[in-house]
Design an enzyme around this catalytic site. Structure first.
Site, short mmCIF file in Angstrom:
data_model
loop_
_atom_site.label_atom_id
_atom_site.label_comp_id
_atom_site.label_asym_id
_atom_site.label_seq_id
_atom_site.Cartn_x
_atom_site.Cartn_y
_atom_site.Cartn_z
N GLY A 14 0.82 -1.22 0.00
CA GLY A 14 0.00 0.00 0.00
C GLY A 14 0.85 1.26 0.00
O GLY A 14 2.09 1.20 0.01
N VAL A 16 1.15 3.53 2.37
CA VAL A 16 1.91 3.68 3.61
C VAL A 16 2.98 2.60 3.70
O VAL A 16 4.10 2.85 4.17
CB VAL A 16 0.97 3.65 4.84
CG1 VAL A 16 1.76 3.63 6.13
CG2 VAL A 16 0.03 4.86 4.81
N SER A 42 -1.45 -9.84 -3.79
CA SER A 42 -0.17 -9.17 -3.99
C SER A 42 1.02 -10.10 -3.75
O SER A 42 2.16 -9.72 -4.01
CB SER A 42 -0.05 -7.96 -3.07
OG SER A 42 -1.00 -6.98 -3.42
N CYS A 130 -3.72 10.42 11.32
CA CYS A 130 -2.77 11.33 10.67
C CYS A 130 -3.03 12.80 10.99
O CYS A 130 -2.10 13.57 11.27
CB CYS A 130 -2.78 11.11 9.15
SG CYS A 130 -4.43 11.05 8.42
N GLN A 158 -7.35 18.08 4.11
CA GLN A 158 -6.70 16.78 4.10
C GLN A 158 -6.46 16.26 2.69
O GLN A 158 -7.36 16.26 1.85
CB GLN A 158 -7.56 15.79 4.91
CG GLN A 158 -7.65 16.18 6.35
CD GLN A 158 -8.31 15.14 7.25
OE1 GLN A 158 -9.04 15.49 8.15
NE2 GLN A 158 -8.02 13.86 7.02
N GLY A 162 -4.65 10.27 2.29
CA GLY A 162 -5.30 9.70 3.46
C GLY A 162 -6.27 8.59 3.13
O GLY A 162 -6.63 7.79 3.98
N LYS A 216 -11.76 11.67 16.20
CA LYS A 216 -10.44 11.14 16.56
C LYS A 216 -9.60 12.21 17.26
O LYS A 216 -8.89 11.92 18.22
CB LYS A 216 -9.72 10.61 15.31
CG LYS A 216 -10.28 9.28 14.81
CD LYS A 216 -9.72 8.90 13.43
CE LYS A 216 -10.49 7.69 12.89
NZ LYS A 216 -10.20 7.46 11.44
N HIS A 245 -1.33 17.08 4.69
CA HIS A 245 -2.48 17.66 5.37
C HIS A 245 -2.12 19.04 5.93
O HIS A 245 -0.98 19.27 6.34
CB HIS A 245 -2.90 16.81 6.58
CG HIS A 245 -3.58 15.53 6.25
ND1 HIS A 245 -3.85 15.11 4.97
CD2 HIS A 245 -4.07 14.55 7.07
CE1 HIS A 245 -4.48 13.93 5.02
NE2 HIS A 245 -4.62 13.57 6.27
#
Lengths: 336, 336
Positions: A14, A16, A42, A130, A158, A162, A216, A245
């Protein structure tokens, strides 16, 4: 090499996951062995690391034998399913999802803010949201300088990163269609066109009319800063930016804040820099592009709030994929 | 046709000038004669109106003979230079610049909010700042419903149309360069790349660290709402969107607000609609694209603020060129 660790990355393919590999390499993390894990789809792909091509293996319950640290970044469902197996196999899990963040016994850590909390784990350490990480990188030095933060009102700008690699692809596909005079392709990620638009909707809605993303900051902020009665009211907005962001923050403190002291406090803090010269020609403040692919968060537009007592308003920017996710996770691993 | 007016537009060839023509036509404004004025550079061009091509004349001190209403939208300098000549010639000036907005004796008017103020003019009526107009379109019904607004904390997501046609051209040139893999062309309008970025800087900085744009909400809000001690703390941010502004607003009221009552109050107000169903599937809220080329402002994300007492947080969107400028000016002209 006695300190070198066997590292596993769950979700290696991915956005990240890829950045986790970059951060491990750039920070020369002492690695004895690197295990890359992803879905069956994958498995078999290879990813470059340290001059080698490492084959991605399918993530299973048996993937964690001998692993010291497992970095999870494959979504909350995968974390819930596989993190306990990693812990049972003796690994410490650093989890980038929201699955365990608010669990008691799971430290929620921004190393520059509450790194000491990382030691009190039962096998899992959570990487915060994040937007929360980036906001707190700017806010924490002020929290320390002015007797503690009590209230946060914030609006975010953002980046599509994300939403993962698919968010970036969707924005780029729309921008390309517009530039070539073609129809906008069908949307997969966002409810609305994100190119030439902004969307006040990140994560799902909760009962109080705020989104999970907005809550959050409220809940994770309390836990990370150890301020159990901190209140935060946030509007989270997706903007057509690739991977940094920005957050416009109004924060109320116990003591009266001062703008110059605020700049000094942030300048003295690790991982965050001040870019704040409103009266320079041209004026200086940070934009998302200034932090793209960078480690440090940047703070500018620091000024006395005109509405609330004991309050400052400021603007903080950070790379969502790095400090907002991968870098923070690797920094947590470094604490272990 | 006795009510038909001789209308002049100063700045007819700009982005707002063009939209003024659209609004006059669409609203069937009773026009006896239309005089289009611009700089010497644009004189001789023709613009279509009502099936005819009308030639643009050079704006001079002698341009206003016989004019009933002069709509100015050519920047503050031009307004200061030529509006007094228009008034001396017997015209009423509706000025879209910030030149006269805070002057005593100059009404500052959003027709749906304080239309009655338009009658008390000495020849000039000012059109408010675009972000202020759009914010107040959402806020005013709540101000009326909950005993008066006392505090505003807001962050804006402002379209490039606010910088005029050149802002739109600069964004499009950058987006095109990115889509074609070419270098970003030299910037003329913004200090930073605006494509794939957001810029927390609209208009020049003032002594208190806020920009002029941010202080307009403070000062213009007081004058339009007739709340002399209203406080507003705003962060104005340019985003890569063509022509609709969005604003995330937290507002404190004298009385305790209620979300359902707020929706009803806005629904009952002219020129603004509620799009606010967070628990629908999919959830409903407005985005800038929803108001592009439309007259009405749209409000969503209405919820109790989690930090401040007697406060609501909401999201309001409006077309910057229409309600933020041209439409509002034509509506003022209709009051005369």
């Amino acid at each position: 090499m006695s300190d070198a660790k066997h590292i596993a990355i769950a979700g290696a393919t991915g956005a990240v996951g890829e950045e986790l590999l970059n951060c491990l390499a750039q920070r020369k993390f002492p690695i004895a062995k690197l295990t890359l894990l992803a879905s069956a789809r994958s498995a078999g792909k290879t990813l470059p690391f340290g001059g080698e091509e490492i084959e991605v293996q399918e993530l299973t319950m048996n993937s964690f034998e001998g692993v010291d640290i497992a970095l999870f970044s494959a979504g909350g469902g995968i974390s819930k399913q596989f993190a306990p197996a990693a812990v049972a196999a003796g690994a410490v899990v650093v989890d980038n999802s929201s699955a365990f963040r608010m669990d008691e016994g799971v430290p929620l850590v921004v190393p520059e803010v509450n790194g000491e909390d990382a030691q009190n784990h039962d096998g899992i350490i959570a990487n915060p949201n994040c937007t929360t990480i980036i906001t707190l990188m700017g806010l924490n030095p002020l929290h320390r300088a002015f007797g503690g933060v009590t209230k946060i009102i914030a609006s975010s700008y953002q980046a599509v990163s994300g939403s993962g690699a698919s968010g970036i692809l969707e924005l780029d596909a729309q921008l390309s269609a517009i530039a070539h005079g073609e129809p906008i392709p069908d949307r997969q990620v966002y409810l609305h066109q994100i190119a030439n638009n902004v969307i006040p909707h990140v994560d799902v809605f909760t009962e109080n009319g705020y989104t999970k993303e907005e809550m959050k900051m409220f809940h994770e902020g309390r836990k990370i800063l150890h301020v159990p009665d901190l209140k935060a009211s946030v509007t989270c907005v997706r903007v057509p930016v690739h991977r940094s962001h920005a957050v416009a923050v109004t924060a109320v403190f116990e003591n009266e804040p001062d703008v110059d002291q605020a700049r000094k406090a942030i300048s003295a803090a690790p991982g965050v820099e001040v870019r704040d010269e409103p009266f320079a020609d041209p004026p200086i403040y940070p934009t998302p592009l200034d932090t793209t692919n960078g480690d440090d968060c940047l703070v500018g537009r620091i000024r006395r709030d005109l509405v609330l007592d004991n309050a400052l308003t400021f603007w903080v920017v950070g790379d969502q994929v790095r400090k907002g996710a991968a870098l923070n996770a690797v920094q947590i691993a470094e604490l272990l």
